[in-house]
Motif scaffolding. Structure first.
Motif, PDB file in Angstrom:
ATOM      1  N   PHE A  79      26.285  19.766  -3.898  1.00  0.00           N
ATOM      2  CA  PHE A  79      24.986  20.606  -2.831  1.00  0.00           C
ATOM      3  C   PHE A  79      26.051  21.327  -2.058  1.00  0.00           C
ATOM      4  N   GLY A  80      27.312  20.920  -1.811  1.00  0.00           N
ATOM      5  CA  GLY A  80      28.249  21.583  -1.050  1.00  0.00           C
ATOM      6  C   GLY A  80      28.501  23.086  -1.817  1.00  0.00           C
ATOM      7  N   LYS A  81      28.664  22.970  -2.884  1.00  0.00           N
ATOM      8  CA  LYS A  81      29.032  23.973  -3.880  1.00  0.00           C
ATOM      9  C   LYS A  81      27.746  24.877  -3.862  1.00  0.00           C
ATOM     10  N   LYS A 101      15.816  21.948   1.263  1.00  0.00           N
ATOM     11  CA  LYS A 101      14.658  21.930   0.529  1.00  0.00           C
ATOM     12  C   LYS A 101      14.992  21.452  -1.178  1.00  0.00           C
ATOM     13  N   ASN A 102      16.161  22.094  -1.294  1.00  0.00           N
ATOM     14  CA  ASN A 102      16.584  21.580  -2.832  1.00  0.00           C
ATOM     15  C   ASN A 102      16.958  20.068  -2.905  1.00  0.00           C
ATOM     16  N   MET A 103      17.480  19.753  -1.824  1.00  0.00           N
ATOM     17  CA  MET A 103      17.724  18.358  -1.838  1.00  0.00           C
ATOM     18  C   MET A 103      16.415  17.454  -1.945  1.00  0.00           C
ATOM     19  N   LEU A 104      15.651  17.835  -1.109  1.00  0.00           N
ATOM     20  CA  LEU A 104      14.260  17.120  -1.396  1.00  0.00           C
ATOM     21  C   LEU A 104      13.803  17.147  -2.985  1.00  0.00           C
ATOM     22  N   TYR A 105      13.774  18.245  -3.599  1.00  0.00           N
ATOM     23  CA  TYR A 105      13.315  18.035  -5.023  1.00  0.00           C
ATOM     24  C   TYR A 105      14.294  17.308  -6.121  1.00  0.00           C
ATOM     25  N   LEU A 164      18.924  11.809  -0.253  1.00  0.00           N
ATOM     26  CA  LEU A 164      18.712  13.254  -0.264  1.00  0.00           C
ATOM     27  C   LEU A 164      17.333  13.518   0.274  1.00  0.00           C
ATOM     28  N   ILE A 165      16.287  12.601   0.082  1.00  0.00           N
ATOM     29  CA  ILE A 165      15.227  12.718   0.982  1.00  0.00           C
ATOM     30  C   ILE A 165      15.305  12.505   2.413  1.00  0.00           C
ATOM     31  N   PHE A 166      16.111  11.625   2.591  1.00  0.00           N
ATOM     32  CA  PHE A 166      16.366  11.540   3.984  1.00  0.00           C
ATOM     33  C   PHE A 166      17.047  12.260   4.662  1.00  0.00           C
ATOM     34  N   LEU A 167      18.041  12.940   4.226  1.00  0.00           N
ATOM     35  CA  LEU A 167      18.726  14.353   4.675  1.00  0.00           C
ATOM     36  C   LEU A 167      17.660  15.477   5.007  1.00  0.00           C
TER      37      LEU A 167
END
Length: 367
Positions: free
Chosen positions: A211-213, A227-231, A271-274
């Motif tokens: 996700f950093g990249k 938003k991408n983290m949620l998906y 990821l959802i929590f973030l």
């Protein structure tokens, strides 16, 4: 650039909250009796919060990819420093009470050991905690950051680490030093008990690197990143849940030594929590509490060591797992105060040393 700052603020707040949270969790684990930990609503909830290690590790992976220090050498140096910091912390936690005679007997009795107490505590110095995990992982992920530029290959490596963790578990050598390194990487109880073996826990760091990249490729668009983290988180939960709840013996088998399904499942919820935390903080105005959390984030490693050392020393004063939840809540306030106090003293000493160094440095060399 504003979005970049917001994104960093979100991660700082999360890491800052983890500093406060770990003081609360560790105080309960050390001082609350079994009934208070398992049969009270507050105790059970706090123990549950102790399962949030993956949050810190994924945040670590994201910031590792966006750090200003991008050289392989800096990663290797930092990794070695953290491993030795972990050993030093263990020495302070376990050997100082023995040396000065305030180690509680029932702490050792918990393990059912009969060897001399000094030998038992030397054994405990080898414990594999989060600092050893972070340090050993940096020795690997530094190479990943240096040589792998495709984010999907980075993610594949992270998932591969989780996939092979069960298969490599138990590798050991007859050479003590080599065996200790193998233990930190792969094993659970030979020769030291390792809470967070690199395989599979490094997977969370590498997922964070993915996700950093991605964040860099999005030109630091934090809103799109989360938003991408949620998906991805929803996808991971959907894939990991059946593996954990149907084939749990292989894919979970306990929080500290989970298999591939457990890694994917916990990463998904993390990821959802973030995303939830970002949604709550991205439009908020900075206040004193946020600045406090940023301070904690900045000093995360030192405050982690300080609180563990203080809490461990306190066993000789307050006893080990002997108190109800009300008494422990008072101790939580005490240890939060003590941890911040020691950190502030360290800050004052550092500033004083910096000031003395500057005074001794010729003016022409400061420019």
């Amino acid at each position: 650039m504003e979005q970049y700052n917001k994104r960093i603020l979100t991660l700082d707040l999360i890491k800052g909250m983890s500093v406060i949270g770990m003081i609360i969790i560790h105080t309960v684990l050390i001082y609350a009796n079994v009934k208070s930990q398992s049969e009270t609503a507050i105790g059970s909830f706090i123990v549950f919060l102790g399962r949030g290690t993956s949050i810190f590790l994924i945040c670590m992976g994201i910031t590792f990819m966006t750090s200003s220090h991008q050289s392989l050498g800096s990663a290797l140096k930092r990794g070695g420093t953290l491993v030795f910091a972990g050993l030093f912390m263990n020495f302070m936690k376990f050997m100082i009470p023995v040396i000065f005679g305030f180690a509680p007997d029932n702490f050792i009795q918990k393990y059912g050991w009969h060897a001399p107490i000094e030998q038992q505590y030397v054994y405990l110095v080898q414990l594999g905690d989060i600092l050893q995990l972070a340090g050993m992982s940096l020795l690997f992920v530094g190479f990943i950051r240096e040589y792998i530029k495709n984010k999907y290959i980075i993610l594949a490596v992270g998932l591969l680490v989780a996939l092979v963790a069960r298969e490599v578990n138990g590798i050991h050598s007859d050479v003590p030093v080599i065996n200790y390194i193998l233990d930190l990487l792969f094993n659970t109880d030979y020769p030291a008990y390792v809470y967070f073996p690199v395989f599979p826990w490094m997977s969370f760091i590498i997922i964070g690197m993915f996700f950093g990249k991605w964040f860099q490729e999005l030109n630091y668009n934090s809103k799109q990143l989360f938003k991408n983290m949620l998906y991805v988180g929803l996808l991971f939960v959907a894939v990991g849940a059946p593996l954990v709840f149907v084939y749990g013996e292989y894919n979970y088998n306990g929080f500290y030594h989970m298999g591939p399904g457990g890694v994917i499942y916990f990463a998904g919820w993390t990821l959802i929590f973030l995303w939830i935390i970002f949604s709550m903080t991205s439009n908020g105005k900075e206040n004193r509490f946020m600045r406090l959390l940023q301070y904690c984030s900045k000093n995360l490693t030192s405050m982690y060591m300080i609180q563990w050392i203080l809490i461990s020393w306190g066993k000789g004063i307050f006893g080990y797992r002997q108190h109800g939840i009300g008494y422990v809540m008072i101790l939580i306030v005490l240890y939060i105060f003590l941890t911040f106090s020691v950190q502030l003293i360290i800050d004052i000493i550092r500033k004083k040393k910096t000031f003395i160094t500057l005074r001794r440095t010729p003016v022409e060399n400061r420019i």
